[in-house]
Design a protein around this motif. Structure first.
Motif, PDB file in Angstrom:
ATOM      1  N   GLN A   1       0.841  -1.184   0.000  1.00 36.49           N
ATOM      2  CA  GLN A   1       0.000   0.000   0.000  1.00 36.49           C
ATOM      3  C   GLN A   1       0.882   1.242   0.000  1.00 36.49           C
ATOM      4  N   THR A   2       0.334   2.323  -0.512  1.00 44.99           N
ATOM      5  CA  THR A   2       1.050   3.602  -0.460  1.00 44.99           C
ATOM      6  C   THR A   2       1.432   3.912   0.981  1.00 44.99           C
ATOM      7  N   GLY A   3       2.693   4.328   1.154  1.00 50.71           N
ATOM      8  CA  GLY A   3       3.175   4.667   2.478  1.00 50.71           C
ATOM      9  C   GLY A   3       3.841   3.520   3.216  1.00 50.71           C
TER      10      GLY A   3
ATOM     11  N   LEU B   1       6.496   4.155   0.368  1.00 50.29           N
ATOM     12  CA  LEU B   1       6.326   3.872  -1.053  1.00 50.29           C
ATOM     13  C   LEU B   1       5.195   4.691  -1.665  1.00 50.29           C
ATOM     14  N   LYS B   2       5.403   5.058  -2.928  1.00 51.35           N
ATOM     15  CA  LYS B   2       4.441   5.861  -3.669  1.00 51.35           C
ATOM     16  C   LYS B   2       3.975   5.073  -4.893  1.00 51.35           C
ATOM     17  N   PRO B   3       2.822   5.425  -5.444  1.00 45.79           N
ATOM     18  CA  PRO B   3       2.373   4.724  -6.655  1.00 45.79           C
ATOM     19  C   PRO B   3       3.408   4.770  -7.777  1.00 45.79           C
ATOM     20  N   GLU B   4       4.164   5.841  -7.860  1.00 39.63           N
ATOM     21  CA  GLU B   4       5.179   5.957  -8.918  1.00 39.63           C
ATOM     22  C   GLU B   4       6.395   5.051  -8.689  1.00 39.63           C
ATOM     23  N   ASP B   5       6.445   4.385  -7.548  1.00 41.82           N
ATOM     24  CA  ASP B   5       7.512   3.402  -7.318  1.00 41.82           C
ATOM     25  C   ASP B   5       7.176   2.052  -7.946  1.00 41.82           C
ATOM     26  N   ALA B   6       5.963   1.895  -8.401  1.00 50.38           N
ATOM     27  CA  ALA B   6       5.569   0.627  -9.004  1.00 50.38           C
ATOM     28  C   ALA B   6       6.358   0.379 -10.283  1.00 50.38           C
ATOM     29  N   ALA B   7       6.952  -0.791 -10.366  1.00 43.09           N
ATOM     30  CA  ALA B   7       7.800  -1.117 -11.512  1.00 43.09           C
ATOM     31  C   ALA B   7       8.291  -2.548 -11.352  1.00 43.09           C
TER      32      ALA B   7
ATOM     33  N   VAL C   1       7.050  -4.913  -8.310  1.00 46.59           N
ATOM     34  CA  VAL C   1       6.554  -4.183  -7.136  1.00 46.59           C
ATOM     35  C   VAL C   1       5.318  -3.397  -7.579  1.00 46.59           C
ATOM     36  N   THR C   2       4.223  -3.646  -6.891  1.00 49.06           N
ATOM     37  CA  THR C   2       2.972  -2.954  -7.175  1.00 49.06           C
ATOM     38  C   THR C   2       2.591  -2.145  -5.948  1.00 49.06           C
ATOM     39  N   VAL C   3       2.255  -0.892  -6.160  1.00 47.30           N
ATOM     40  CA  VAL C   3       1.897  -0.011  -5.052  1.00 47.30           C
ATOM     41  C   VAL C   3       0.462   0.451  -5.263  1.00 47.30           C
ATOM     42  N   SER C   4      -0.399   0.087  -4.347  1.00 49.13           N
ATOM     43  CA  SER C   4      -1.802   0.469  -4.455  1.00 49.13           C
ATOM     44  C   SER C   4      -2.045   1.754  -3.670  1.00 49.13           C
ATOM     45  N   SER C   5      -2.902   2.585  -4.224  1.00 46.81           N
ATOM     46  CA  SER C   5      -3.184   3.869  -3.565  1.00 46.81           C
ATOM     47  C   SER C   5      -4.424   3.786  -2.703  1.00 46.81           C
TER      48      SER C   5
END
Length: 126
Positions: free
Chosen positions: A13-15, A88-94, A122-126
């Motif tokens: 999750q974000t953060g 972590l931020k959504p833009e870290d997803a990669a 890595v997937t980051v959900s907002s």
């Protein structure tokens, strides 16, 4: 044959925080650098964090986008690095790729090679 074993990707999750590990096998050459790169959809591969293995001291450098919230550390005994990413931020997803640079000398000549892992998502959900 050099093999890089990566672990730690997944959904966060974000953060939240994430830890990525990479261990190198299959070479007796010296490591000059080891670290992590990433590639988001539609974008080029970019450096995230790299540990430069020095004879006396190591040094790390970070992408501006992750500096201050990421730490890369080395386990020299295991030929491994660990990347801790916080906030972590959504833009870290990669897809994150481990990178290894080796060097050695033979018959008075210097040689170096670069190796890549297969990548972890890595997937980051907002």
């Amino acid at each position: 044959q050099v093999q890089l074993v990566e672990s730690g990707g997944g959904l966060v999750q974000t953060g939240e925080s994430l830890k990525l590990s990479c261990q190198a096998f299959g070479s007796n050459a010296s490591i000059s650098a080891m670290g992590w790169y990433r590639q988001a959809p539609g974008k080029g591969r970019e450096k995230v964090a790299v540990m430069h293995f020095g004879e006396i001291t190591d040094s790390a450098d970070y992408a501006l986008s992750v500096a201050g919230r990421s730490t890369i550390s080395r386990d020299g005994v295991k030929n491994a690095v660990v990347l801790q990413m916080d906030s972590l931020k959504p833009e870290d997803a990669a897809v994150y790729y481990c990178n290894l640079e080796l060097f050695w000398k033979s018959n008075g000549r210097n040689f170096d090679t670069v190796h890549w892992g297969k990548g972890v998502r890595v997937t980051v959900s907002s």
